[in-house]
Scaffold this motif. Structure first.
Motif, PDB file in Angstrom:
ATOM      1  N   ILE A 190      -8.356 -25.259  46.992  1.00  0.00           N
ATOM      2  CA  ILE A 190      -8.224 -25.570  45.564  1.00  0.00           C
ATOM      3  C   ILE A 190      -9.389 -24.970  44.784  1.00  0.00           C
ATOM      4  CG2 ILE A 190      -8.291 -27.451  43.875  1.00  0.00           C
ATOM      5  CD1 ILE A 190      -6.742 -29.130  45.978  1.00  0.00           C
ATOM      6  N   SER A 191     -10.585 -25.107  45.333  1.00  0.00           N
ATOM      7  CA  SER A 191     -11.771 -24.567  44.673  1.00  0.00           C
ATOM      8  C   SER A 191     -11.696 -23.041  44.564  1.00  0.00           C
ATOM      9  CB  SER A 191     -13.032 -24.981  45.442  1.00  0.00           C
ATOM     10  OG  SER A 191     -14.197 -24.686  44.712  1.00  0.00           O
ATOM     11  N   THR A 192     -11.206 -22.377  45.610  1.00  0.00           N
ATOM     12  CA  THR A 192     -11.055 -20.912  45.586  1.00  0.00           C
ATOM     13  C   THR A 192     -10.067 -20.481  44.515  1.00  0.00           C
ATOM     14  OG1 THR A 192     -11.522 -20.800  47.967  1.00  0.00           O
ATOM     15  CG2 THR A 192     -10.474 -18.886  46.957  1.00  0.00           C
ATOM     16  N   ILE A 193      -8.953 -21.205  44.376  1.00  0.00           N
ATOM     17  CA  ILE A 193      -7.959 -20.893  43.347  1.00  0.00           C
ATOM     18  C   ILE A 193      -8.574 -21.022  41.952  1.00  0.00           C
ATOM     19  CG2 ILE A 193      -5.801 -21.666  42.287  1.00  0.00           C
ATOM     20  CD1 ILE A 193      -4.892 -22.496  45.139  1.00  0.00           C
ATOM     21  N   VAL A 194      -9.334 -22.092  41.734  1.00  0.00           N
ATOM     22  CA  VAL A 194     -10.007 -22.298  40.448  1.00  0.00           C
ATOM     23  C   VAL A 194     -10.975 -21.154  40.159  1.00  0.00           C
ATOM     24  CG1 VAL A 194     -11.621 -23.770  39.165  1.00  0.00           C
ATOM     25  CG2 VAL A 194      -9.776 -24.811  40.514  1.00  0.00           C
ATOM     26  N   LEU A 195     -11.726 -20.743  41.164  1.00  0.00           N
ATOM     27  CA  LEU A 195     -12.687 -19.655  40.994  1.00  0.00           C
ATOM     28  C   LEU A 195     -11.998 -18.326  40.710  1.00  0.00           C
ATOM     29  CD1 LEU A 195     -15.167 -20.643  43.828  1.00  0.00           C
ATOM     30  CD2 LEU A 195     -15.741 -20.476  41.398  1.00  0.00           C
ATOM     31  N   LEU A 196     -10.882 -18.062  41.396  1.00  0.00           N
ATOM     32  CA  LEU A 196     -10.129 -16.826  41.150  1.00  0.00           C
ATOM     33  C   LEU A 196      -9.604 -16.784  39.717  1.00  0.00           C
ATOM     34  CD1 LEU A 196      -8.125 -16.360  44.474  1.00  0.00           C
ATOM     35  CD2 LEU A 196      -9.754 -14.723  43.486  1.00  0.00           C
ATOM     36  N   MET A 197      -9.098 -17.913  39.235  1.00  0.00           N
ATOM     37  CA  MET A 197      -8.615 -17.995  37.855  1.00  0.00           C
ATOM     38  C   MET A 197      -9.765 -17.731  36.873  1.00  0.00           C
ATOM     39  SD  MET A 197      -6.126 -21.334  38.266  1.00  0.00           S
ATOM     40  CE  MET A 197      -5.877 -21.503  36.505  1.00  0.00           C
ATOM     41  N   TYR A 198     -10.920 -18.260  37.181  1.00  0.00           N
ATOM     42  CA  TYR A 198     -12.109 -18.051  36.339  1.00  0.00           C
ATOM     43  C   TYR A 198     -12.505 -16.573  36.327  1.00  0.00           C
ATOM     44  CZ  TYR A 198     -16.951 -18.663  34.697  1.00  0.00           C
ATOM     45  OH  TYR A 198     -18.144 -18.582  34.011  1.00  0.00           O
ATOM     46  N   ASP A 199     -12.514 -15.940  37.524  1.00  0.00           N
ATOM     47  CA  ASP A 199     -12.870 -14.515  37.621  1.00  0.00           C
ATOM     48  C   ASP A 199     -11.913 -13.651  36.807  1.00  0.00           C
ATOM     49  OD1 ASP A 199     -14.930 -15.121  39.389  1.00  0.00           O
ATOM     50  OD2 ASP A 199     -13.663 -14.875  41.155  1.00  0.00           O
ATOM     51  N   ILE A 200     -10.626 -13.922  36.930  1.00  0.00           N
ATOM     52  CA  ILE A 200      -9.616 -13.133  36.224  1.00  0.00           C
ATOM     53  C   ILE A 200      -9.745 -13.339  34.716  1.00  0.00           C
ATOM     54  CG2 ILE A 200      -7.134 -12.859  35.838  1.00  0.00           C
ATOM     55  CD1 ILE A 200      -6.774 -13.587  38.845  1.00  0.00           C
ATOM     56  N   ALA A 201      -9.955 -14.596  34.300  1.00  0.00           N
ATOM     57  CA  ALA A 201     -10.065 -14.903  32.873  1.00  0.00           C
ATOM     58  C   ALA A 201     -11.252 -14.193  32.235  1.00  0.00           C
ATOM     59  CB  ALA A 201     -10.192 -16.418  32.679  1.00  0.00           C
ATOM     60  N   LEU A 202     -12.359 -14.057  32.979  1.00  0.00           N
ATOM     61  CA  LEU A 202     -13.552 -13.412  32.439  1.00  0.00           C
ATOM     62  C   LEU A 202     -13.598 -11.907  32.726  1.00  0.00           C
ATOM     63  CD1 LEU A 202     -14.378 -16.405  32.133  1.00  0.00           C
ATOM     64  CD2 LEU A 202     -16.717 -15.703  32.647  1.00  0.00           C
ATOM     65  N   GLY A 203     -12.583 -11.391  33.434  1.00  0.00           N
ATOM     66  CA  GLY A 203     -12.486  -9.959  33.672  1.00  0.00           C
ATOM     67  C   GLY A 203     -13.434  -9.406  34.723  1.00  0.00           C
ATOM     68  N   PHE A 204     -13.873 -10.249  35.668  1.00  0.00           N
ATOM     69  CA  PHE A 204     -14.748  -9.766  36.735  1.00  0.00           C
ATOM     70  C   PHE A 204     -13.942  -8.980  37.763  1.00  0.00           C
ATOM     71  CE2 PHE A 204     -17.433 -13.658  35.692  1.00  0.00           C
ATOM     72  CZ  PHE A 204     -18.397 -12.925  35.013  1.00  0.00           C
ATOM     73  N   ASP A 205     -14.512  -7.899  38.269  1.00  0.00           N
ATOM     74  CA  ASP A 205     -13.860  -7.105  39.309  1.00  0.00           C
ATOM     75  C   ASP A 205     -13.976  -7.820  40.655  1.00  0.00           C
ATOM     76  OD1 ASP A 205     -13.201  -5.031  37.547  1.00  0.00           O
ATOM     77  OD2 ASP A 205     -15.182  -4.089  37.815  1.00  0.00           O
ATOM     78  N   LEU A 206     -12.859  -7.886  41.382  1.00  0.00           N
ATOM     79  CA  LEU A 206     -12.873  -8.526  42.694  1.00  0.00           C
ATOM     80  C   LEU A 206     -13.411  -7.577  43.764  1.00  0.00           C
ATOM     81  CD1 LEU A 206      -9.464 -10.456  42.577  1.00  0.00           C
ATOM     82  CD2 LEU A 206     -11.763 -11.350  42.197  1.00  0.00           C
TER      83      LEU A 206
END
Length: 308
Positions: A190-206
């Motif tokens: 769950i925490s990883t999903i939240v973090l991925l959503m945060y990364d995508i929302a802020l436009g960070f490169d994976l």
């Protein structure tokens, strides 16, 4: 009959505290954004756990109640927020200040455990907790900055302390009903999903990231997460969130030693004195806040009330 642990939960606390002490140093060694570091830390953790979950615990997911799903989800959200806030704080302030402030979580834990779970703390336990907190403050005092970016980093670290307390408090109830592997796997996912959503929302490169960054991500998954947070979650079946929060106050000691060896940060006289104060405070809390001590205190209170 209450299940007995395979070995002392207090020994496990010691091992886990050593493991989480590596976290700040590893984060400092990466140039990736804070949320990306947190994302890959947990993503690698759940990938390492996945074969064991499929092998022995997959069927357990059917028996997780709606309440436990809600509490686990909240724990996962708070954990994600903790990682973002704390890792980001390390970009603005020193390891000493950041680790000291983020380990002040007993201040929040004492209040939260009492409000939500009516969990008692003995007067001697409170004294020990305050002593350990004072030692933590003393360690980082000489490094604190008034104003500027360091103050912003200090505020982020303090917010990180508040959010990780929410993670432990919500997990305290669920962990007593679920196996260690299933509970941690659910919360980390769950925490990883939240973090991925945060990364995508802020436009960070994976990706891409350097080889050193990937080693840091894997190291964070193995040491402070699997050997640190996961072991803490094992102990929470037998110990309270307050006790675990107190044990984590030992993290600045390990972090200071590692910062000296790896980053060249000197161990000051203040850190040495603060370390001794922290250890004394942790001992007092562990000694006088055991369940038998709390029960005895409660019985004494009731006897006094009856006598009046």
């Amino acid at each position: 009959m209450k299940e007995k642990p395979a070995f002392s939960p207090y020994f496990a606390l010691f091992i886990a505290t050593l493991a989480v002490s590596t976290s700040a140093i590893l984060v400092k060694l990466s140039d990736a954004p804070a949320s990306i570091i947190a994302t890959y830390r947990l993503l690698f953790t759940i990938l390492f756990m996945l074969p064991f979950v499929i092998w022995k615990h997959l069927g357990e997911i059917r028996f997780i109640s709606l309440r436990d799903w809600c509490f686990s989800s909240l724990a996962g959200v708070f954990l994600a927020m903790h990682f973002i806030l704390w890792f980001e704080s390390l970009n603005y302030t020193s390891v000493a200040s950041s680790v000291v402030l983020v380990t002040l979580q007993p201040l929040f834990s004492f209040v939260g455990a009492y409000i939500f779970f009516k969990e008692r703390v003995t007067p001697a336990g409170i004294a020990g907790g305050l002593l350990a907190i004072a030692g933590s403050v003393f360690i980082g005092w000489s490094d604190f900055r008034i104003g500027g970016t360091a103050l912003f980093g200090d505020i982020l670290a303090l917010l990180g302390a508040a959010t990780v307390t929410g993670y432990w408090l919500f997990g305290q109830s669920v962990r007593k009903r679920l196996s260690l592997m299933m509970y941690t796997f659910v919360v980390y996912t769950i925490s990883t999903i939240v973090l991925l959503m945060y990364d995508i929302a802020l436009g960070f490169d994976l990706f891409p990231y350097s080889g050193q960054d990937w080693l840091v991500f894997i190291g964070l998954a193995i040491f402070p997460t699997l050997l640190g947070h996961t072991v803490f979650n094992w102990t929470i079946k037998w110990l309270s969130a307050n006790t675990i929060s107190m044990a984590i106050l030992g993290e600045p000691i390990g972090a200071a030693i590692l910062a000296y060896c790896i980053l060249g940060e000197k161990v000051t006289a203040a850190q040495a004195i603060g370390t001794a104060v922290i250890l004394c405070g942790i001992y007092l809390f562990m000694q006088f806040n055991r369940p038998d001590k709390i029960q005895l205190s409660s019985e004494n209170d009731q006897s006094d009330a009856a006598a009046k």
